[in-house]
Design an enzyme around this catalytic site. Structure first.
Site, PDB file in Angstrom:
ATOM      1  N   HIS A  64       0.872  -1.172   0.000  1.00  0.00           N
ATOM      2  CA  HIS A  64       0.000   0.000   0.000  1.00  0.00           C
ATOM      3  C   HIS A  64       0.909   1.221   0.000  1.00  0.00           C
ATOM      4  O   HIS A  64       2.046   1.153   0.455  1.00  0.00           O
ATOM      5  CB  HIS A  64      -0.850   0.061   1.278  1.00  0.00           C
ATOM      6  N   ASP A 114       2.608   1.707   3.306  1.00  0.00           N
ATOM      7  CA  ASP A 114       3.342   0.603   3.952  1.00  0.00           C
ATOM      8  C   ASP A 114       4.831   0.904   4.095  1.00  0.00           C
ATOM      9  O   ASP A 114       5.514   0.283   4.900  1.00  0.00           O
ATOM     10  CB  ASP A 114       3.180  -0.698   3.147  1.00  0.00           C
ATOM     11  N   MET A 170       2.492  -5.601  -7.973  1.00  0.00           N
ATOM     12  CA  MET A 170       1.225  -4.922  -7.682  1.00  0.00           C
ATOM     13  C   MET A 170       1.440  -3.846  -6.625  1.00  0.00           C
ATOM     14  O   MET A 170       2.169  -4.032  -5.658  1.00  0.00           O
ATOM     15  CB  MET A 170       0.191  -5.945  -7.203  1.00  0.00           C
ATOM     16  N   GLU A 229     -11.134  -5.443  -5.897  1.00  0.00           N
ATOM     17  CA  GLU A 229     -11.250  -6.522  -4.906  1.00  0.00           C
ATOM     18  C   GLU A 229     -12.545  -6.381  -4.117  1.00  0.00           C
ATOM     19  O   GLU A 229     -12.812  -5.330  -3.532  1.00  0.00           O
ATOM     20  CB  GLU A 229     -10.062  -6.499  -3.950  1.00  0.00           C
ATOM     21  N   LYS A 266     -15.398  -7.599  -1.161  1.00  0.00           N
ATOM     22  CA  LYS A 266     -15.550  -8.189   0.176  1.00  0.00           C
ATOM     23  C   LYS A 266     -16.954  -7.841   0.638  1.00  0.00           C
ATOM     24  O   LYS A 266     -17.425  -6.731   0.414  1.00  0.00           O
ATOM     25  CB  LYS A 266     -14.490  -7.630   1.137  1.00  0.00           C
ATOM     26  N   GLU A 287     -10.452 -12.593  -3.628  1.00  0.00           N
ATOM     27  CA  GLU A 287      -9.734 -13.155  -2.471  1.00  0.00           C
ATOM     28  C   GLU A 287     -10.511 -14.341  -1.927  1.00  0.00           C
ATOM     29  O   GLU A 287     -11.743 -14.272  -1.744  1.00  0.00           O
ATOM     30  CB  GLU A 287      -9.554 -12.113  -1.373  1.00  0.00           C
ATOM     31  N   HIS A 329     -12.690 -13.704   1.201  1.00  0.00           N
ATOM     32  CA  HIS A 329     -13.813 -12.792   0.985  1.00  0.00           C
ATOM     33  C   HIS A 329     -14.986 -13.482   0.295  1.00  0.00           C
ATOM     34  O   HIS A 329     -16.141 -13.262   0.679  1.00  0.00           O
ATOM     35  CB  HIS A 329     -13.372 -11.575   0.165  1.00  0.00           C
ATOM     36  N   ASP A 350      -5.859 -12.857  -4.635  1.00  0.00           N
ATOM     37  CA  ASP A 350      -5.423 -12.870  -3.229  1.00  0.00           C
ATOM     38  C   ASP A 350      -5.696 -14.247  -2.643  1.00  0.00           C
ATOM     39  O   ASP A 350      -6.844 -14.630  -2.416  1.00  0.00           O
ATOM     40  CB  ASP A 350      -6.202 -11.809  -2.419  1.00  0.00           C
ATOM     41  N   ASP A 379     -13.071 -12.234   8.566  1.00  0.00           N
ATOM     42  CA  ASP A 379     -12.012 -12.416   7.568  1.00  0.00           C
ATOM     43  C   ASP A 379     -10.716 -12.840   8.260  1.00  0.00           C
ATOM     44  O   ASP A 379     -10.038 -12.036   8.887  1.00  0.00           O
ATOM     45  CB  ASP A 379     -11.806 -11.067   6.851  1.00  0.00           C
ATOM     46  N   ASP A 416      -7.918 -14.450   6.888  1.00  0.00           N
ATOM     47  CA  ASP A 416      -6.654 -14.335   6.137  1.00  0.00           C
ATOM     48  C   ASP A 416      -5.647 -15.391   6.585  1.00  0.00           C
ATOM     49  O   ASP A 416      -4.478 -15.091   6.851  1.00  0.00           O
ATOM     50  CB  ASP A 416      -6.055 -12.933   6.293  1.00  0.00           C
ATOM     51  N   ASP A 454      -2.485 -12.924   0.365  1.00  0.00           N
ATOM     52  CA  ASP A 454      -2.929 -11.835   1.239  1.00  0.00           C
ATOM     53  C   ASP A 454      -3.380 -12.480   2.543  1.00  0.00           C
ATOM     54  O   ASP A 454      -4.571 -12.721   2.758  1.00  0.00           O
ATOM     55  CB  ASP A 454      -4.075 -11.064   0.585  1.00  0.00           C
TER      56      ASP A 454
HETATM   57  C1  DIG Z   1      -7.630  -6.806   2.095  1.00  0.00           C
HETATM   58  O1  DIG Z   1      -7.986  -8.082   1.634  1.00  0.00           O
HETATM   59  C2  DIG Z   1      -7.043  -5.993   0.987  1.00  0.00           C
HETATM   60  C3  DIG Z   1      -5.926  -5.144   1.485  1.00  0.00           C
HETATM   61  O2  DIG Z   1      -5.070  -5.989   2.208  1.00  0.00           O
HETATM   62  C4  DIG Z   1      -5.260  -4.709   0.228  1.00  0.00           C
HETATM   63  O3  DIG Z   1      -5.689  -3.408  -0.067  1.00  0.00           O
HETATM   64  C5  DIG Z   1      -5.762  -5.645  -0.841  1.00  0.00           C
HETATM   65  C6  DIG Z   1      -4.623  -6.063  -1.709  1.00  0.00           C
HETATM   66  O4  DIG Z   1      -4.420  -7.418  -1.741  1.00  0.00           O
HETATM   67  N1  DIG Z   1      -6.431  -6.715  -0.088  1.00  0.00           N
HETATM   68 MN    MN Z   2      -8.983 -10.665   3.636  1.00  0.00          MN
HETATM   69 MN    MN Z   3      -7.045  -8.948  -0.095  1.00  0.00          MN
END
Ligand code: DIG
Ligand code: MN
Ligand code: MN
Length: 406
Positions: free
Chosen positions: A60, A63, A94, A187, A189, A223, A226, A251, A261, A263, A293
């Site tokens: 990001h 980051d 990315m 992305e 969610k 993802e 998600h 992801d 979530d 992860d 991710d």
């Molecule tokens: C959350 O699943 C999001 C953030 O971590 C990021 O902005 C994006 C990139 O993989 N996934």
């Molecule tokens: Mn996630």
């Molecule tokens: Mn993600």
């Protein structure tokens, strides 16, 4: 020091595995507990991931350093990061932008009811795109974590979608106008951190993309966790994304059903669903980054973080090997051949309409009682898959040698 085996599943740069700085850099904070791990610098993350066999890192905009870093501080941090990338042969495929962490986005970024915040969100993203171009990224992920509501009374969903579209159109126009080699991956969610997030699944994103001014440079970044939060079949989401030519990024992680979530480490919870995902990615020829991710359990220390990272990559490679052995299994091939043969031929040319064909189809007399009687052999086929995944149908390569972790 844990010893990592070197075998056929050991990750290599050509596997295209990537991690966000925020993933292995996750310090273990959760809504009910403080951080448990020290921060790991971006340069250490680059070094350690490279040593484990990763291809690249993602980030990001915030980051690399604090949001209020001076230009001089930012340039110093960026210089050190770029040197580490060069020293360890790591890429940045990315880049993305944080439009969710700072309090200013508490009621959305692109969909904020405050036009000044919407403008700031787009400005922040333009700068993040420039950073990504500087680092060689060709994919820009947009995750609208704050684009949602707790109460619908405060925001007209039609208006919110219009603002969302305006923002993405503005960003794609910027990339087109400045002739930047960058494409966007949206992305989805369904919720968390907002009570409900707009465009909650990959399917919603695919429909949204078709309403944009420059849909050709906008794809999706699905993802695992998600889509699983919505109770969806991730393999099907990816199949639709590939079918639409829109799988620009992915992801990878894992998730227990019906939870927030999580992860989790890739492959740690849903072996069969992840098997079909890996089989599709490999057999479809997907050539984008394989981004994890995910983050280590809060229980882990820094060494546990690197165990987590290696586990993500090894699990992908193990499932890749399982997909090959399953596809080459003589009995599996026989069952699939019988299934295909029993399905008959496409005598009505269903893949291309004609008026004559429609008349022939309408006049045909189907023996549906006979068609209803056939069995499909899925029980035997799924048992064979189970036996592949459990390892009784083909063992893993024995670890060839043990070496101390570098
Ligand atoms: C959350 O699943 C999001 C953030 O971590 C990021 O902005 C994006 C990139 O993989 N996934
Ligand atoms: Mn996630
Ligand atoms: Mn993600």
């Amino acid at each position: 020091m844990p010893k990592y085996s070197i075998d056929e599943f050991t990750p290599k740069k050509e596997d295209r595995f990537t991690f966000g700085l925020w993933t292995v850099g996750n310090r273990g904070r959760d809504p009910f507990g403080d951080v448990v791990r020290d921060a790991i610098s971006p340069t250490t993350i680059v070094k350690r991931l490279s040593e484990l066999g990763a291809y690249g890192v993602n980030l990001h905009d915030n980051d690399l350093g604090p949001i209020d870093a001076t230009q001089a501080e930012h340039n110093k941090i960026l210089g050190e990061f770029k040197k580490a990338l060069n020293d360890y042969g790591m890429k940045v495929p990315m880049t993305t932008v944080s439009l969710f962490y700072h309090p200013v986005f508490r009621d959305g970024a692109f969909t904020s009811s405050d036009a000044r915040i919407r403008a700031y969100a787009i400005q922040k993203t333009l700068h993040a795109i420039d950073l990504g171009v500087e680092l060689g990224s060709e994919i820009f992920v947009l995750w609208g974590g704050r684009e949602g509501i707790e109460v619908d009374a405060g925001k007209d969903a039609m208006e919110a979608l219009k603002w969302y579209r305006e923002a993405v159109n503005y960003l794609t126009s910027y990339v087109t106008d400045r002739k930047l080699n960058m494409k966007f991956a949206l992305e989805a969610k369904p919720n968390e951190p907002r009570g409900d997030i707009y465009l909650p699944t990959t399917g919603h994103m695919l429909a949204f993309i078709e309403t944009l001014d420059h849909p050709e440079i906008v794809g999706v970044n699905p993802e695992v966790a998600h889509e699983h939060m919505s109770g969806l079949n991730f393999y099907h989401s990816i199949a639709q994304s590939i079918d639409a030519g829109k799988l620009f990024h992915i992801d990878l992680n894992d998730q227990k059903p019906g939870r927030y979530d999580q992860d989790l480490r890739f492959g740690s919870e849903n072996i069969k669903p992840m098997f079909f995902l890996v089989k599709l990615l490999e057999e479809s020829g997907y050539s984008g980054p394989l981004h994890f991710d995910a983050h280590a359990y809060r229980s882990e220390d820094e060494e546990g973080v690197w165990d987590f990272a290696l586990g993500c990559m090894r699990s992908y490679n193990i499932l890749k090997s399982k997909a090959k052995s399953f596809a080459n299994d003589a009995e599996v091939k026989e069952i699939l051949a019988v299934l295909a043969k029993a399905g008959g031929n496409d005598e009505f040319s269903l893949d291309r309409y004609s008026s004559v064909g429609a008349t022939k189809l309408k006049d045909h007399n189907f023996d549906i009682e006979h068609l209803a009687k056939r069995g499909y052999g899925y029980e035997r086929l799924d048992q064979l898959l189970f036996e592949h995944l459990i390892g009784v149908r083909s063992g893993f390569a024995v670890a060839k040698q043990m070496v101390a972790a570098k």
